[in-house]
Design a protein around this motif. Structure first.
Motif, PDB file in Angstrom:
ATOM      1  N   VAL A   1      -2.492  -2.900  -2.479  1.00  0.00           N
ATOM      2  CA  VAL A   1      -2.826  -2.147  -1.487  1.00  0.00           C
ATOM      3  C   VAL A   1      -2.906  -3.560  -1.096  1.00  0.00           C
ATOM      4  O   VAL A   1      -2.690  -4.792  -1.126  1.00  0.00           O
ATOM      5  N   LEU A   2      -2.368  -3.832   1.159  1.00  0.00           N
ATOM      6  CA  LEU A   2      -1.709  -4.656   1.595  1.00  0.00           C
ATOM      7  C   LEU A   2      -1.718  -4.622   3.223  1.00  0.00           C
ATOM      8  O   LEU A   2      -1.193  -4.047   3.773  1.00  0.00           O
ATOM      9  N   VAL A   3      -2.329  -5.579   3.715  1.00  0.00           N
ATOM     10  CA  VAL A   3      -2.412  -5.293   5.291  1.00  0.00           C
ATOM     11  C   VAL A   3      -1.378  -6.400   5.710  1.00  0.00           C
ATOM     12  O   VAL A   3      -1.685  -7.393   5.516  1.00  0.00           O
ATOM     13  N   ASP A   4      -0.227  -5.695   5.645  1.00  0.00           N
ATOM     14  CA  ASP A   4       0.762  -6.613   5.827  1.00  0.00           C
ATOM     15  C   ASP A   4       1.144  -6.804   7.622  1.00  0.00           C
ATOM     16  O   ASP A   4       1.750  -6.311   8.457  1.00  0.00           O
ATOM     17  N   LEU A   5      -0.138  -8.075   8.322  1.00  0.00           N
ATOM     18  CA  LEU A   5      -0.165  -8.065   9.632  1.00  0.00           C
ATOM     19  C   LEU A   5       1.193  -8.822  10.337  1.00  0.00           C
ATOM     20  O   LEU A   5       1.517  -7.701  11.437  1.00  0.00           O
TER      21      LEU A   5
ATOM     22  N   PHE B   1       0.320  -1.450   7.184  1.00  0.00           N
ATOM     23  CA  PHE B   1      -0.439  -0.322   6.107  1.00  0.00           C
ATOM     24  C   PHE B   1      -0.441  -0.518   5.414  1.00  0.00           C
ATOM     25  O   PHE B   1       0.787   0.804   4.957  1.00  0.00           O
ATOM     26  N   TYR B   2      -0.365  -0.954   3.140  1.00  0.00           N
ATOM     27  CA  TYR B   2       0.305  -0.243   1.989  1.00  0.00           C
ATOM     28  C   TYR B   2       0.091   0.268   1.965  1.00  0.00           C
ATOM     29  O   TYR B   2      -1.685  -0.373   1.500  1.00  0.00           O
ATOM     30  N   PHE B   3      -0.905   1.553   1.236  1.00  0.00           N
ATOM     31  CA  PHE B   3      -2.206   1.605   0.559  1.00  0.00           C
ATOM     32  C   PHE B   3      -1.444   2.764  -0.509  1.00  0.00           C
ATOM     33  O   PHE B   3      -1.158   3.564  -0.503  1.00  0.00           O
TER      34      PHE B   3
ATOM     35  N   PHE C   1      -3.528  -9.936   2.422  1.00  0.00           N
ATOM     36  CA  PHE C   1      -2.846  -9.346   3.488  1.00  0.00           C
ATOM     37  C   PHE C   1      -1.839 -10.615   3.046  1.00  0.00           C
ATOM     38  O   PHE C   1      -0.475  -9.862   4.074  1.00  0.00           O
ATOM     39  N   THR C   2      -0.685 -11.027   2.368  1.00  0.00           N
ATOM     40  CA  THR C   2       0.146 -10.941   1.641  1.00  0.00           C
ATOM     41  C   THR C   2       0.302 -11.100  -0.030  1.00  0.00           C
ATOM     42  O   THR C   2      -0.314 -10.826  -0.936  1.00  0.00           O
ATOM     43  N   ASP C   3       1.668 -11.030  -0.448  1.00  0.00           N
ATOM     44  CA  ASP C   3       1.954 -11.233  -1.678  1.00  0.00           C
ATOM     45  C   ASP C   3       1.119 -11.563  -2.898  1.00  0.00           C
ATOM     46  O   ASP C   3       1.073 -13.005  -2.572  1.00  0.00           O
ATOM     47  N   ALA C   4      -0.119 -10.999  -3.139  1.00  0.00           N
ATOM     48  CA  ALA C   4      -0.762 -11.756  -4.206  1.00  0.00           C
ATOM     49  C   ALA C   4      -0.377 -12.984  -4.681  1.00  0.00           C
ATOM     50  O   ALA C   4      -0.429 -13.832  -5.140  1.00  0.00           O
ATOM     51  N   PRO C   5       0.438 -12.740  -5.894  1.00  0.00           N
ATOM     52  CA  PRO C   5       0.907 -13.640  -6.540  1.00  0.00           C
ATOM     53  C   PRO C   5       1.849 -14.793  -5.954  1.00  0.00           C
ATOM     54  O   PRO C   5       1.455 -16.071  -6.869  1.00  0.00           O
TER      55      PRO C   5
END
Lengths: 470, 289
Positions: A59-63, A68-70, A171-175
């Motif tokens: 789940v990523l909201v790539d502004l 938007f990835y789900f 909103f961005t790659d978590a790791p």
């Protein structure tokens, strides 16, 4: 009457010390808290493989890149209607639940309620239950009081930081972001967002609590308009409970005035006064009262989920109508139908999304071009979108029996390559020779075909060819 | 407020404000005190804002604010940032050999989108926003060129212009006004020959007489076969494209009075990168060679 002083213009916040309670609704709320907080904190860490050139966060909201990835779904800005549809569904869902079960959203799942519940839990672990907390508040500021308060605030602050921190991971790659945050290399926007979210969580969960619901939130006012006589809300059976009084006094009703319902209330109200603005229907007073009723050997349900329309029946000594009678009504069925309709529509739209996304825009400035041999050319701006993680090749063509010629600007073959996760705009030419009817006719219908060279999938768009008018 | 302010609501036991709207009265509940603090905070914030940002109107201009912020300044910053970001591409475009521009797709895309914006600002006034031109202004979408249609030839034309007094390297040629050289009948004959050249309806006898005159007077520039000469900007008379019209009336006017256009040299106003960008843009409109 004029002897009394005018009422104060401002009132201080009344401190509330909700007592610990156990029972069906409390357990339900613990479960809901666990699930909702779990979803919130853990979702950004779920991985989902989309190939080498796309992010692997489920789940990523790539502004920044407007995506938007789900999980398996990828939404581009032009597909924002999916989000609009989800928001409408969320709205209708709230209408449905409010008309059936009152402020059930407020009482069980609203973030303000969930985090306040969590903060009260921490408070109870550190400072003790209601009576201990009341005493601590009255106590002087001794070293022990400082120690308890500072411990509590520190734990609250840690939860608040985790809350703000979890937000930015969407909103961005978590790791990557976590590493950057810890090494102080993350973007200032990330730190600012975390700081604001931390501040509001700490303040709203720790100190503002019921003030947010009573004074800040517009939803209670809107909900008031959605409830009716059949809505199940938390209420007090005054016909059974009154007149209240101590046990063993023969003239009294079932209510022994033990104040259990008041002491557990996170909003600081007395449910026995009837439905009121402050009540978020968290149902903790039901658990508290049922506990007492069992101890004194009276039937449960002095405080219960009640529908206003049952009151005359119950006053007349008849049993209330079953809950399904109140829940299944024209209104709730309509809300459910509308909600499902939009849901089915969205799912349908999602599954019929074309694999080849293409728009054909005929250039109308000018409508046609005369070439040196007298041929007539039309230009079309063709946009091709590739949502996959690898480049795709598309072949442009006209219907097989068409005598017109098609060319792609800058290409010898009519094949164009679209890079992964991107859109290309290409000028495509269709030419009619002087002897072709299309060159002199005003308008000729045209079908542009696009074929994925790799998978042989095809798509088309119908458009128009303009000849030399007249 | 009237003396009725002490009216007490029956249901709640709370005083009302005394006002009544269609039978509805307002309870006079106190505001929460934190709300008042928030109100004071907004006032302090507001004062601070007018000190930090442009706010108070004075005689000739407003106070600038301690932070020195301006929306124009922000735009300048953004433009600078974009130009810094694109600096390497701009340098590459300035130095690129246009003939092989399509070997570098990224640079080509950059040139085309930049060229589109140059075209809209500087070229569309004469050539039209769709580059279709008009009477006397060449159509840049077709496959016919007066002075050549490779990227380098287009760039040369943009750089130096046509028939202007400013740039000594401008393309230059002039067709004589044959009204002062030919008799009226001779002009009609030449026009019939030109109609014949481009495959249009014509008087065969007149065209034959015109062919002799054409060979004598016109072929030096337009060529023996009428296919024109790009070194001189002499148009091809055998094709379907006419700058001033290919019908007998238009042709008669052109032969009698002579017609040609001018174009300013753009090297004085555009950077080399912009010239190359607009050449790349025009080249990909459909007629590029």
């Amino acid at each position: 009457m004029s002897s009394s002083d005018p009422p104060p213009l401002y009132a201080a916040q009344e401190p509330i010390f909700p007592r610990r309670v156990s029972g069906f609704y409390r357990s339900l709320k613990w479960w809901i808290m666990g699930v909702t907080l779990g979803i919130y904190y853990l979702t950004p860490w779920i991985r989902w493989d989309r190939g080498p050139s796309l992010p692997d966060q489920a789940v990523l909201v790539d502004l920044a890149n407007r995506r938007f990835y789900f999980f398996w779904i990828e939404i581009w800005p032009h597909e924002f209607y999916f989000v609009a549809g989800l928001l409408i569904m969320a709205g209708l869902g709230l209408f449905l639940f409010t008309s059936a079960l009152g402020r059930v959203w407020c009482g069980y799942t609203c973030p303000q309620t969930v985090w306040t519940d969590l903060f009260i839990l921490v408070e109870r672990w550190i400072e003790g239950d209601r009576n201990a907390r009341v005493r601590l508040r009255e106590a002087d500021w001794t070293a022990r009081k400082w120690q308890l308060r500072l411990t509590k605030w520190t734990v609250w602050l840690l939860i608040a930081v985790a809350t703000g921190g979890a937000w930015v991971f969407y909103f961005t790659d978590a790791p990557t972001l976590l590493r950057d945050l810890l090494t102080f290399e993350a973007h200032p926007v990330a730190y600012t967002t975390i700081a604001i979210m931390t501040g509001t969580t700490f303040l709203f969960g720790g100190f503002m609590r019921e003030q947010v619901c009573i004074y800040m939130c517009p939803w209670p006012r809107i909900q008031g308009a959605m409830m009716d006589d059949h809505t199940l809300t938390v209420g007090y059976r005054d016909w059974r409970g009154e007149p209240r009084g101590k046990k063993h006094e023969n003239t009294t009703g079932d209510c022994i005035d033990c104040m259990a319902c008041v002491n557990v209330c996170p909003m600081g109200i007395d449910i026995r006064d009837g439905q009121q603005l402050e009540c978020i229907t968290c149902a903790l007073c039901i658990d508290a009262c049922d506990d007492v009723m069992e101890k004194i050997g009276k039937p449960r349900g002095l405080i219960d989920y009640l529908a206003l329309s049952d009151e005359p029946l119950e006053r007349a000594g008849q049993p209330p109508r079953p809950a399904w009678h109140h829940i299944f009504r024209v209104r709730t069925v309509l809300y459910t139908a509308l909600w499902s309709l939009i849901g089915v529509g969205l799912v349908f739209a999602l599954f019929v999304r074309a694999d080849i996304e293409l728009t054909v825009e005929p250039v109308r400035n000018p409508t046609f071009i005369t070439l040196s041999d007298g041929s007539v050319r039309n230009v079309y701006n063709v946009r091709l979108r590739n949502k996959l993680g690898e480049p795709r090749e598309f072949r442009m063509s006209l219907a097989s029996d068409d005598i017109l010629r098609i060319d792609v600007e800058g290409a010898d073959t009519n094949v164009l390559t679209v890079d992964p996760d991107s859109t290309t705009l290409t000028r495509v030419y269709v030419t009619a020779r002087p002897q072709d009817p299309a060159s002199t006719e005003d308008r000729t219908d045209l079908r542009l075909w696009v074929e994925d060279v790799g998978s042989a999938e095809r798509a088309y768009r119908d458009t128009v060819f303009n000849g030399r008018a007249g | 407020m009237t003396e009725q302010a002490n009216d007490i609501d029956q249901e709640t036991g709370i005083e009302t404000t005394g006002h009544e709207w269609d039978g509805i009265k307002e309870l006079n509940n106190p505001l929460p005190r934190w709300w008042l603090w928030c109100f004071y905070l907004t006032i302090i914030w507001g004062v601070g804002y007018t000190i930090a940002y442009p706010a108070w109107p004075l005689v000739s201009r407003a106070t600038g604010g301690l932070l020195g912020y301006s929306t124009r300044g922000e735009v300048v910053e953004q433009i600078d940032a974009f130009e810094t970001q694109n600096a390497s591409l701009t340098t590459a475009l300035t130095e690129v050999d246009l003939a092989v521009l399509d070997e570098n797709p990224e640079l080509q895309r950059f040139a085309i989108s930049g060229g589109a914006s140059v075209f809209r600002s500087h070229c569309s006034q004469c050539h039209g926003s769709g580059a279709a031109g008009g009477i006397g202004y060449p159509n840049l979408l077709d496959d016919d060129w007066l002075w050549g249609g490779t990227r380098d030839e287009i760039a040369y034309t943009v750089r130096h212009g046509i028939r202007n007094e400013v740039d000594p390297d401008a393309h230059w040629s002039e067709m004589p006004a044959y009204g002062q050289i030919f008799e009226r009948e001779e002009i009609d004959d030449v026009v019939q020959h030109v109609l014949a050249l481009s495959g249009q309806a014509h008087e065969a006898a007149m065209a034959e007489r015109g062919a002799v005159l054409f060979a004598d007077q016109c072929s030096a520039c337009h060529g023996e076969d009428g296919r024109g000469n790009r070194d001189l900007g002499a148009p091809n008379l055998t094709d379907a494209i006419w700058l001033y019209g290919g019908d007998p009336t238009s042709l008669t006017y052109t032969v009698t009075n002579s017609r040609f256009g001018v174009m300013p040299p753009w090297s004085t106003r555009l950077t080399e990168a912009e010239v190359k960008a607009v050449a790349a843009y025009v080249h990909q409109l459909g007629g590029g060679e």
